[in-house]
Scaffold this motif. Structure first.
Motif, PDB file in Angstrom:
ATOM      1  N   HIS A  23       0.809  -1.216   0.000  1.00 10.69           N
ATOM      2  CA  HIS A  23       0.000   0.000   0.000  1.00 10.69           C
ATOM      3  C   HIS A  23       0.846   1.273   0.000  1.00 10.69           C
TER       4      HIS A  23
ATOM      5  N   ARG B 245       2.166   4.315  -1.890  1.00  9.11           N
ATOM      6  CA  ARG B 245       1.481   5.052  -2.954  1.00  9.11           C
ATOM      7  C   ARG B 245       2.460   5.954  -3.699  1.00  9.11           C
TER       8      ARG B 245
ATOM      9  N   ASN C 163      -4.520   6.085 -10.271  1.00  9.07           N
ATOM     10  CA  ASN C 163      -5.498   6.387  -9.218  1.00  9.07           C
ATOM     11  C   ASN C 163      -6.565   5.307  -9.097  1.00  9.07           C
TER      12      ASN C 163
ATOM     13  N   CYS D 255      -7.811   0.928  -4.367  1.00 10.22           N
ATOM     14  CA  CYS D 255      -7.237  -0.291  -3.775  1.00 10.22           C
ATOM     15  C   CYS D 255      -8.213  -0.872  -2.753  1.00 10.22           C
TER      16      CYS D 255
ATOM     17  N   CYS E 105      -7.634  -1.433   0.177  1.00 14.27           N
ATOM     18  CA  CYS E 105      -7.430  -0.794   1.477  1.00 14.27           C
ATOM     19  C   CYS E 105      -8.243   0.486   1.613  1.00 14.27           C
TER      20      CYS E 105
ATOM     21  N   ASN F  61      -7.586   3.303  -0.252  1.00 12.45           N
ATOM     22  CA  ASN F  61      -6.827   4.400  -0.862  1.00 12.45           C
ATOM     23  C   ASN F  61      -6.740   4.208  -2.372  1.00 12.45           C
ATOM     24  N   TYR F  62      -6.292   5.251  -3.045  1.00  9.99           N
ATOM     25  CA  TYR F  62      -6.094   5.199  -4.486  1.00  9.99           C
ATOM     26  C   TYR F  62      -4.590   5.160  -4.807  1.00  9.99           C
TER      27      TYR F  62
ATOM     28  N   CYS G 194      -2.270   2.566  -4.888  1.00  3.43           N
ATOM     29  CA  CYS G 194      -1.319   1.740  -4.126  1.00  3.43           C
ATOM     30  C   CYS G 194      -0.523   0.849  -5.085  1.00  3.43           C
TER      31      CYS G 194
END
Length: 389
Positions: A238, A240, A246, A249, A251, A253-254, A256
């Motif tokens: 993860h 980034r 973008n 993910c 998780c 977030n974008y 990763c």
């Protein structure tokens, strides 16, 4: 199938370790290594022989005095069930007292269907292999690897985005109750890293990157699995970077690393760009057949991974970095990772660095589980001078 209770003194542990690692073959070797009187060593050795953990196996050549009696681990003392559970397939088997694999098998066992449907089949497989090899009474412990973060204190999966059905399920205690032996569960990248490390006995520090359906890194320092404060050591999945795009993910977030390196992500990208389907195996085969698009995607993924691993290698300064998982089968991917490491790290970091595919292949996970089992359950402290839990 109950475990016999036994407690080892530190000297017993040291003796068993030196014999298991091949550093001591006789009582004289042990006396020299432990700086103890021969009579004291003989006392401890006789205790271990009486317990059934050591045995004498002929004589060693004389170096001027009496011939010494060769010592070795009595391998039929205990048996361990070991398994590396993947998202779609499971590699499992039996390990002996000194950590060697006596049986190994593969089964389709999708974890994503959840523990309620997966575990009865796993118990059936374990029971069959014990029965077929006549080892029911020797079973002394179970070690399982899972593709998820592990809560070791609770013996369960913790915050697993890929197999959320397993979160909080008391797997260790559930299996212990089924088989009446202790069970230990571990992150799959950690047991793969340990299995790979035991294949390179000359190394003290290494890490293994598993690049398959998911991305994971297992770290071994001085022969020990290093987990960090919360078990997340080496989790570069993860990390980034703007180069990763973008994509959302798992998780939350974008962008990763996992969204541009895993087999699943690459299969989807290949299909979107004109590949015949989204199956990672098809992408890998196409790259091996020199398809330009597949080759480009895997080279690019290898560069992303190599650049991320550069920071880890520079901080950790290992002697070996090994690549496991589906993507490690592709030459262009491995070459890209290796090129980034040599180009991005200080020459001191790469001076004697071994960068290679996993030598253990599909068996790395169960090899690591076997080595861990021998020490976790205090029967043969195989590599116990190097492992922590």
């Amino acid at each position: 199938m109950r475990q016999s209770s036994r407690t080892y003194a530190p000297i017993h542990d040291a003796i068993m370790t030196f014999v298991a690692e091949g550093k001591a073959h006789t009582r004289a070797d042990l006396a020299r290594l432990l700086s103890l009187a021969p009579s004291t060593i003989s006392l401890y050795v006789e205790e271990l022989i009486h317990k059934g953990d050591l045995e004498e196996a002929g004589e060693v050549p004389s170096t001027g005095g009496r011939k010494g009696r060769r010592l070795r681990i009595k391998n039929d003392t205990h048996i361990y069930l070991v398994a590396d559970l993947g998202t779609t397939h499971t590699r499992y088997g039996l390990a002996g007292t000194n950590g060697n694999l006596q049986e190994k098998r593969t089964e389709s066992l999708p974890l994503r269907s959840g523990p309620e449907s997966t575990l009865p089949r796993l118990v059936q497989l374990f029971t069959e292999i014990l029965t077929q090899t006549h080892n029911q009474e020797k079973l002394a412990g179970i070690v399982i690897g899972l593709p998820a973060p592990i809560d070791h204190s609770g013996g369960c999966v913790h915050s697993a985005s890929r197999i959320p059905q397993w979160n909080g399920f008391p797997l260790a205690s559930w299996l212990s109750e089924c088989f009446s032996v202790p069970t230990f569960i571990e992150n799959d990248a950690n047991i793969i890293a340990l299995g790979e490390h035991t294949s390179h006995t000359q190394l003290h520090h290494s890490f293994t990157v598993k690049a398959g359906s998911a991305l994971g890194v297992g770290i071994v320092v001085d022969g020990r699995i290093y987990r960090g404060g919360t078990g997340a050591a080496g989790d570069i999945s993860h990390v980034r970077h703007e180069e990763y795009g973008n994509t959302l993910c798992l998780c939350g977030n974008y962008g990763c690393l996992e969204t541009v390196v895993t087999a699943e992500a690459l299969g989807e990208k290949w299909h979107q760009m004109g590949g015949k389907n989204s199956q990672a195996d098809s992408l890998i085969q196409a790259a091996q057949d020199s398809d330009p698009l597949a080759t480009h995607l895997l080279r690019e993924a290898g560069e992303h991974l190599g650049n991320a691993v550069c920071s880890l290698a520079s901080f950790f300064n290992p002697e070996g970095i090994f690549l496991a998982g589906k993507l490690s089968r592709v030459d262009v991917f491995v070459a890209a990772v290796r090129s980034c490491l040599y180009g991005g790290c200080h020459p001191l970091v790469t001076k004697n660095l071994m960068i290679d595919r996993s030598a253990s292949g599909f068996d790395a996970g169960i090899r690591g589980a076997a080595a861990l089992a021998c020490t976790m359950f205090n029967h043969t402290p195989y590599l116990s001078s190097h492992l922590t839990y």
